[in-house]
Scaffold this motif. Sequence first.
Motif, PDB file in Angstrom:
ATOM      1  N   PHE A 249      42.342  29.551  57.669  1.00  0.00           N
ATOM      2  CA  PHE A 249      42.946  30.739  58.242  1.00  0.00           C
ATOM      3  C   PHE A 249      42.327  31.138  59.576  1.00  0.00           C
ATOM      4  O   PHE A 249      42.796  32.081  60.214  1.00  0.00           O
ATOM      5  N   GLY A 250      41.271  30.458  59.995  1.00  0.00           N
ATOM      6  CA  GLY A 250      40.648  30.757  61.279  1.00  0.00           C
ATOM      7  C   GLY A 250      39.938  32.093  61.320  1.00  0.00           C
ATOM      8  O   GLY A 250      39.939  32.776  62.345  1.00  0.00           O
ATOM      9  N   ILE A 251      39.327  32.468  60.197  1.00  0.00           N
ATOM     10  CA  ILE A 251      38.558  33.712  60.161  1.00  0.00           C
ATOM     11  C   ILE A 251      37.101  33.375  59.864  1.00  0.00           C
ATOM     12  O   ILE A 251      36.779  32.268  59.448  1.00  0.00           O
ATOM     13  N   ALA A 252      36.216  34.336  60.088  1.00  0.00           N
ATOM     14  CA  ALA A 252      34.781  34.089  59.956  1.00  0.00           C
ATOM     15  C   ALA A 252      34.379  33.764  58.513  1.00  0.00           C
ATOM     16  O   ALA A 252      33.609  32.826  58.285  1.00  0.00           O
ATOM     17  N   ALA A 253      34.873  34.522  57.552  1.00  0.00           N
ATOM     18  CA  ALA A 253      34.459  34.295  56.156  1.00  0.00           C
ATOM     19  C   ALA A 253      35.396  35.011  55.191  1.00  0.00           C
ATOM     20  O   ALA A 253      36.082  35.969  55.560  1.00  0.00           O
ATOM     21  N   ILE A 254      35.388  34.528  53.968  1.00  0.00           N
ATOM     22  CA  ILE A 254      36.016  35.227  52.846  1.00  0.00           C
ATOM     23  C   ILE A 254      34.892  35.431  51.838  1.00  0.00           C
ATOM     24  O   ILE A 254      34.381  34.472  51.261  1.00  0.00           O
ATOM     25  N   ASP A 255      34.466  36.676  51.664  1.00  0.00           N
ATOM     26  CA  ASP A 255      33.361  36.976  50.762  1.00  0.00           C
ATOM     27  C   ASP A 255      33.784  37.016  49.300  1.00  0.00           C
ATOM     28  O   ASP A 255      32.991  36.706  48.415  1.00  0.00           O
ATOM     29  N   SER A 256      35.030  37.414  49.045  1.00  0.00           N
ATOM     30  CA  SER A 256      35.547  37.408  47.677  1.00  0.00           C
ATOM     31  C   SER A 256      37.063  37.291  47.722  1.00  0.00           C
ATOM     32  O   SER A 256      37.698  37.727  48.675  1.00  0.00           O
ATOM     33  N   LEU A 257      37.606  36.672  46.679  1.00  0.00           N
ATOM     34  CA  LEU A 257      39.067  36.532  46.552  1.00  0.00           C
ATOM     35  C   LEU A 257      39.402  36.443  45.069  1.00  0.00           C
ATOM     36  O   LEU A 257      39.028  35.490  44.383  1.00  0.00           O
ATOM     37  N   VAL A 258      40.077  37.484  44.592  1.00  0.00           N
ATOM     38  CA  VAL A 258      40.512  37.549  43.196  1.00  0.00           C
ATOM     39  C   VAL A 258      41.987  37.922  43.194  1.00  0.00           C
ATOM     40  O   VAL A 258      42.426  38.752  43.993  1.00  0.00           O
ATOM     41  N   ALA A 259      42.752  37.302  42.311  1.00  0.00           N
ATOM     42  CA  ALA A 259      44.171  37.642  42.168  1.00  0.00           C
ATOM     43  C   ALA A 259      44.510  37.759  40.691  1.00  0.00           C
ATOM     44  O   ALA A 259      43.993  37.003  39.860  1.00  0.00           O
ATOM     45  N   VAL A 260      45.363  38.714  40.394  1.00  0.00           N
ATOM     46  CA  VAL A 260      45.886  38.895  39.044  1.00  0.00           C
ATOM     47  C   VAL A 260      47.396  38.686  39.131  1.00  0.00           C
ATOM     48  O   VAL A 260      48.061  39.324  39.946  1.00  0.00           O
ATOM     49  N   ALA A 261      47.917  37.781  38.321  1.00  0.00           N
ATOM     50  CA  ALA A 261      49.349  37.473  38.337  1.00  0.00           C
ATOM     51  C   ALA A 261      49.963  37.780  36.975  1.00  0.00           C
ATOM     52  O   ALA A 261      49.338  37.560  35.938  1.00  0.00           O
ATOM     53  N   HIS A 262      51.187  38.284  37.030  1.00  0.00           N
ATOM     54  CA  HIS A 262      51.958  38.600  35.831  1.00  0.00           C
ATOM     55  C   HIS A 262      53.204  37.713  35.855  1.00  0.00           C
ATOM     56  O   HIS A 262      53.865  37.603  36.888  1.00  0.00           O
ATOM     57  N   PHE A 263      53.531  37.113  34.724  1.00  0.00           N
ATOM     58  CA  PHE A 263      54.627  36.144  34.651  1.00  0.00           C
ATOM     59  C   PHE A 263      55.718  36.643  33.715  1.00  0.00           C
ATOM     60  O   PHE A 263      55.425  37.244  32.677  1.00  0.00           O
ATOM     61  N   ALA A 264      56.966  36.341  34.064  1.00  0.00           N
ATOM     62  CA  ALA A 264      58.085  36.671  33.187  1.00  0.00           C
ATOM     63  C   ALA A 264      59.164  35.606  33.360  1.00  0.00           C
ATOM     64  O   ALA A 264      59.480  35.212  34.487  1.00  0.00           O
ATOM     65  N   GLU A 265      59.691  35.134  32.246  1.00  0.00           N
ATOM     66  CA  GLU A 265      60.775  34.152  32.314  1.00  0.00           C
ATOM     67  C   GLU A 265      62.048  34.850  32.761  1.00  0.00           C
ATOM     68  O   GLU A 265      62.330  35.978  32.362  1.00  0.00           O
ATOM     69  N   ASP A 266      62.798  34.164  33.600  1.00  0.00           N
ATOM     70  CA  ASP A 266      64.056  34.676  34.127  1.00  0.00           C
ATOM     71  C   ASP A 266      65.039  33.508  34.106  1.00  0.00           C
ATOM     72  O   ASP A 266      65.289  32.870  35.116  1.00  0.00           O
ATOM     73  N   GLY A 267      65.531  33.192  32.920  1.00  0.00           N
ATOM     74  CA  GLY A 267      66.360  31.995  32.749  1.00  0.00           C
ATOM     75  C   GLY A 267      65.490  30.768  32.971  1.00  0.00           C
ATOM     76  O   GLY A 267      64.416  30.637  32.397  1.00  0.00           O
ATOM     77  N   ALA A 268      65.926  29.874  33.855  1.00  0.00           N
ATOM     78  CA  ALA A 268      65.132  28.683  34.174  1.00  0.00           C
ATOM     79  C   ALA A 268      64.035  28.991  35.183  1.00  0.00           C
ATOM     80  O   ALA A 268      63.154  28.169  35.428  1.00  0.00           O
ATOM     81  N   ALA A 269      64.086  30.191  35.766  1.00  0.00           N
ATOM     82  CA  ALA A 269      63.092  30.587  36.775  1.00  0.00           C
ATOM     83  C   ALA A 269      61.945  31.349  36.113  1.00  0.00           C
ATOM     84  O   ALA A 269      62.053  31.804  34.975  1.00  0.00           O
ATOM     85  N   ILE A 270      60.862  31.464  36.849  1.00  0.00           N
ATOM     86  CA  ILE A 270      59.712  32.252  36.413  1.00  0.00           C
ATOM     87  C   ILE A 270      59.417  33.275  37.501  1.00  0.00           C
ATOM     88  O   ILE A 270      59.188  32.913  38.666  1.00  0.00           O
ATOM     89  N   ALA A 271      59.431  34.554  37.147  1.00  0.00           N
ATOM     90  CA  ALA A 271      59.067  35.606  38.097  1.00  0.00           C
ATOM     91  C   ALA A 271      57.549  35.760  38.071  1.00  0.00           C
ATOM     92  O   ALA A 271      56.942  35.841  36.998  1.00  0.00           O
ATOM     93  N   VAL A 272      56.951  35.757  39.247  1.00  0.00           N
ATOM     94  CA  VAL A 272      55.494  35.902  39.368  1.00  0.00           C
ATOM     95  C   VAL A 272      55.226  37.095  40.274  1.00  0.00           C
ATOM     96  O   VAL A 272      55.597  37.100  41.443  1.00  0.00           O
ATOM     97  N   ASP A 273      54.600  38.115  39.720  1.00  0.00           N
ATOM     98  CA  ASP A 273      54.210  39.301  40.479  1.00  0.00           C
ATOM     99  C   ASP A 273      52.709  39.457  40.336  1.00  0.00           C
ATOM    100  O   ASP A 273      52.159  39.251  39.250  1.00  0.00           O
ATOM    101  N   GLY A 274      52.058  39.828  41.432  1.00  0.00           N
ATOM    102  CA  GLY A 274      50.617  39.952  41.333  1.00  0.00           C
ATOM    103  C   GLY A 274      49.997  40.769  42.441  1.00  0.00           C
ATOM    104  O   GLY A 274      50.681  41.270  43.332  1.00  0.00           O
ATOM    105  N   GLU A 275      48.685  40.872  42.342  1.00  0.00           N
ATOM    106  CA  GLU A 275      47.890  41.618  43.304  1.00  0.00           C
ATOM    107  C   GLU A 275      46.729  40.744  43.752  1.00  0.00           C
ATOM    108  O   GLU A 275      46.116  40.045  42.940  1.00  0.00           O
ATOM    109  N   ILE A 276      46.436  40.814  45.046  1.00  0.00           N
ATOM    110  CA  ILE A 276      45.297  40.103  45.627  1.00  0.00           C
ATOM    111  C   ILE A 276      44.280  41.140  46.066  1.00  0.00           C
ATOM    112  O   ILE A 276      44.629  42.145  46.678  1.00  0.00           O
TER     113      ILE A 276
END
Length: 179
Positions: free
Chosen positions: A41-68
């Motif tokens: 990403f061309g930045i000096a540093a990433i000190d921490s990176l956590v993500a929480v994702a929530h999944f839900a089936e939507d027919g053949a698709a999967i909905a993914v919603d989350g927070e970084i």
Amino acid sequence: MSESPPPPPEFSRLVKVRPHPPETLTIEASDRERVALAQRFGIAAIDSLVAVAHFAEDGAAIAVDGEIDAALVQECAVAGDRFPVKVAESFSVRMIPPVRHPTTPDEEIELDEGDLDEIEFDGEMFDLGEIVAQSLALAIDPYAEGPNAEAARKEAGIVSDDAPQDGPLADLLRGLKKD
């Protein structure tokens, strides 16, 4: 001459969604992954990176919603000094089965607004880490200004847009504003 394969993702977390996706998944980047992503990403540093994702089936698709939630170190676009940046960003994508694409280059594809957040996958698994990495990349301000930006501008003789300016270019610009 053969093409070399693309490099592996810096932050890969494969999620198996068949027979059923998990309800929620938390992922965290390791030290090595954060260093590689900061380079990407061309930045000096990433000190921490956590993500929480929530999944839900939507027919053949999967909905993914989350927070970084990430702590970055960026260089000021004006002063050049480093400063901390917190990123709290949500993301939302739909993982969809493969779609037949036009076979001729002249054939046009029209995308609806919702299509832009759809990603094809094989129906069995996808890389949540890469989704998070791309979402984080979009949240990074490439022209971020640190706390010393205004002082650096003044030192360089750069004045704000509100300050009166003199000279032929300033006169020309003032003349254009009146029209």
